[in-house]
Enzyme design. Sequence first.
Site, PDB file in Angstrom:
ATOM      1  N   GLY A 217       0.800  -1.216   0.000  1.00 28.58           N
ATOM      2  CA  GLY A 217       0.000   0.000   0.000  1.00 28.58           C
ATOM      3  C   GLY A 217       0.833   1.267   0.000  1.00 28.58           C
ATOM      4  O   GLY A 217       2.057   1.262   0.180  1.00 28.58           O
ATOM      5  N   HIS A 218       0.147   2.382  -0.173  1.00 31.54           N
ATOM      6  CA  HIS A 218       0.770   3.701  -0.307  1.00 31.54           C
ATOM      7  C   HIS A 218       1.637   4.063   0.895  1.00 31.54           C
ATOM      8  O   HIS A 218       1.311   3.747   2.037  1.00 31.54           O
ATOM      9  CB  HIS A 218      -0.308   4.770  -0.483  1.00 31.54           C
ATOM     10  CG  HIS A 218      -1.192   4.915   0.717  1.00 31.54           C
ATOM     11  ND1 HIS A 218      -0.866   5.711   1.797  1.00 31.54           N
ATOM     12  CD2 HIS A 218      -2.386   4.366   1.030  1.00 31.54           C
ATOM     13  CE1 HIS A 218      -1.806   5.647   2.699  1.00 31.54           C
ATOM     14  NE2 HIS A 218      -2.739   4.835   2.272  1.00 31.54           N
ATOM     15  N   ASP A 219       2.753   4.708   0.620  1.00 30.81           N
ATOM     16  CA  ASP A 219       3.638   5.305   1.641  1.00 30.81           C
ATOM     17  C   ASP A 219       4.283   4.290   2.577  1.00 30.81           C
ATOM     18  O   ASP A 219       4.896   4.671   3.576  1.00 30.81           O
ATOM     19  CB  ASP A 219       2.878   6.342   2.489  1.00 30.81           C
ATOM     20  CG  ASP A 219       2.331   7.489   1.670  1.00 30.81           C
ATOM     21  OD1 ASP A 219       3.128   8.323   1.220  1.00 30.81           O
ATOM     22  OD2 ASP A 219       1.099   7.549   1.461  1.00 30.81           O
TER      23      ASP A 219
END
Length: 308
Positions: A217-219
């Site tokens: 997932g993001h970041d």
Amino acid sequence: MKFPLPLPVGELAEQIGAKLLGDPDLLATGINEVHHVEAGDITFVDVEKYYAKALGSAATIILINKAAEVPEGKALLVVEDPFTTYNNLVWRYRPWQPLQRNIATSALIGEGTTIEPGAVIGDHVVIGKNCYIQANAYIGDHSVMGDEVIVQAGAVIGSDAFYFKKTSAGFHKWRSGGRVVLEDRVDIGANCTINRGVSSDTIIGAGSKLDCQVQIGHDTKVGKKCLFAAQVGIAGNCTIGNEVVIYGQAGVAQNITIGDKAMISAKAGVSKDLEGGKAYFGIPAQEARDAYRELAALRQLPDFLRKK
């Protein structure tokens, strides 16, 4: 996300029609959500109970919907809708650019790198030396890859963050202004998906290996020399230490930190931070020895009830 050139806060206030409170000589060097801000960054806050977190963060400039006391060394930009202003700024510096060819002319490809037919390389991508990008892989805009990276067929590197703001009209999508960074000697299996950051980098550390159909997932920041088996899913904004092993179909919830050299068994569900150097099992994941004792006790429960 960093700007190409520093932006004076006074000039920014004029551009967005904001009331400026604080030091008018500050420079904005980037923009980030509050979880990842650094000095020089712009962030936003639009809910009063989160004011203290935003004002006390490392951000230099805060978009806010109401005047507040300005911390030393910061500036506030008072606007009616801080989220929309923030999102529009990201769009300004990360505009949508539809690809016109399989390999964008702005991409930089290192010596000795092989790109098979059908692979797509987006704008401003940087790929190091001696990499191998297999057929039908997708490398999204602004992604960065080190040397000797392998991306197998069908993998998607740099898809949009799954990140929405809930409003009265429904879910409003955040513009993904971050990147994906694959460090040296990373292997990405077939049909993996790695989301770029909302505003910072999603990072896969040097020497880490991902099996097929892994989702990051993001970041999320993955450390060095990690090993993730097939169908592992890691949500956004997680921090995974070095030399972590996660077996097949295990899942990690958002905002989780896992320490160095942890081992997570297949199909485990990680719902809280885990210390490094230990083995974990179960849903929710707990230390393997404790989980096995509980399972052994449960097996004895029918006999216990019959004897009562």
